[in-house]
Scaffold this motif. Sequence first.
Motif, PDB file in Angstrom:
ATOM      1  N   THR A 273       0.803  -1.028   0.060  1.00 56.16           N
ATOM      2  CA  THR A 273       0.045  -0.022  -0.015  1.00 56.16           C
ATOM      3  C   THR A 273       0.928   1.332   0.045  1.00 56.16           C
ATOM      4  O   THR A 273       2.065   1.143   0.003  1.00 56.16           O
ATOM      5  N   LEU A 351      -6.306  -3.695   6.763  1.00 56.63           N
ATOM      6  CA  LEU A 351      -6.600  -2.895   5.251  1.00 56.63           C
ATOM      7  C   LEU A 351      -7.795  -2.628   5.183  1.00 56.63           C
ATOM      8  O   LEU A 351      -8.132  -1.527   4.621  1.00 56.63           O
ATOM      9  N   LYS A 355      -8.724   1.577   4.373  1.00 54.36           N
ATOM     10  CA  LYS A 355      -9.322   2.006   3.167  1.00 54.36           C
ATOM     11  C   LYS A 355     -10.813   2.563   3.334  1.00 54.36           C
ATOM     12  O   LYS A 355     -10.957   3.647   2.708  1.00 54.36           O
ATOM     13  N   PHE A 361      -6.046   6.335   0.844  1.00 48.79           N
ATOM     14  CA  PHE A 361      -5.542   5.045   0.794  1.00 48.79           C
ATOM     15  C   PHE A 361      -5.462   4.511  -0.558  1.00 48.79           C
ATOM     16  O   PHE A 361      -6.278   4.933  -1.442  1.00 48.79           O
ATOM     17  N   TRP A 363      -3.267   1.246  -3.185  1.00 51.34           N
ATOM     18  CA  TRP A 363      -2.317   0.037  -3.196  1.00 51.34           C
ATOM     19  C   TRP A 363      -1.355   0.585  -4.016  1.00 51.34           C
ATOM     20  O   TRP A 363      -1.323   1.293  -4.880  1.00 51.34           O
ATOM     21  N   ARG A 379      -7.097  -8.155  -2.874  1.00 48.37           N
ATOM     22  CA  ARG A 379      -7.178  -6.709  -3.337  1.00 48.37           C
ATOM     23  C   ARG A 379      -8.545  -6.568  -3.808  1.00 48.37           C
ATOM     24  O   ARG A 379      -9.062  -5.493  -3.626  1.00 48.37           O
TER      25      ARG A 379
END
Length: 412
Positions: A273, A351, A355, A361, A363, A379
């Motif tokens: 991330t 995670l 997000k 946020f 990736w 993901r």
Amino acid sequence: MSLSRRGLLAAGGAVGALAAAPSPVTAHSGRGRVRTGFERLAADGYAALSGQRVGVVTNPTGIARDVRHIVDVMHADDRVNLLAVFGPEHGFRGTAQAGGSEGRYDDPATGLPVYDTYLKSGQPLADIFTASGVDTVVFDIQDAGARFYTYIWTMYDCMQAAALAGKRFVVLDRPNPVTGRAALGPVLDKAFATFVGREPIAQAHGMTVAELALLFNGEFLTRPVELDAVRMSGWRRGDFFDETGLPWVPPSPNMPTPETALVYSGTCLFEGTNLSEGRGTTRPFELLGAEGIGPAWAQAANELGLPGVRFREAYFAPTFSKFQGKTVGGVQLHVHDRECYDPVRTGIGLLVTAKRSWSGFAWRPDNWIDKLTGSTKVRTLIDAGADTDEVVGAWRDELAAFTTVRKRYLRY
């Protein structure tokens, strides 16, 4: 009876390795002393290496109980014909940071040639073993218990190369520092194989390095190597590292303590991330954050009610890596009950909440998260709004299948 200088040094090293006082008892100790594979090898007079020209794949964690390095101990012993050392990521003596190695050099302490194995595999690595003149390759490195901790894949690559070169391979076992109770997390899809995961094993594999070597040889290597595993004595699958009585040496610069290893198999996912995973702080993988994150993330993470862990709103300024020299906000993990703590579930929960609670946020653009988790599944589920239970449930069947295979190779 006369002893050479090497023999005298070896006698002192062996006595130190086998009879030194154990480390101070911690609050969690009391199950007796664990003897590593090296200790048992030395106690047996190195019989498993008799008549062999030996090379050792190791790093600073390859130590005897008196914290002398096994290379120094064996080099001083006339019973071992030690010809070479093979250094992995970070190097044999540990002078390189993440993604680096020490290159080819002669070790100042022993005069032994040190060959660089980092990012080498297949025939090029086999050629290094051949050029070194060894008959037997010995592996002794402390693992951290996670699929993406690269030393187990150094072992895999070395096993494969030893088979190609016609060399014998000996693994000296050490404890899994976060216990060997169970496998956790998603299993690698071979389409996503890299140096942070060559073969389909679980994200937290719950095995020792010797057990992994047996698994690799039995399930994955198309050309199995002549393999010997020198087991530990006194280790139980439920032992955390501080219950072993063994000294801890950081296996890599950002794995300073056994507590780091406890959280690593979950929070290392933040490497995939735009948040800091705590590199450049004194608490890597326990501190997570980015510029612009306030208290909402810690609150959301605590509301998940994840077992054995709490989250504190935290602010820190990494000295290197992401956000170097900048003050960032985020969370610090505080594991208060490691018996029920699930590092992979915790990493997923963090995670999901990161997000949802922070609009910044993202990736990593190269989708490194897919390499770490072993597929696109984590993901894409998080991007689709899945909650923690949905993401964790997505790997149930593949984990069950791996667990069945894993059981065949457990030795403790």
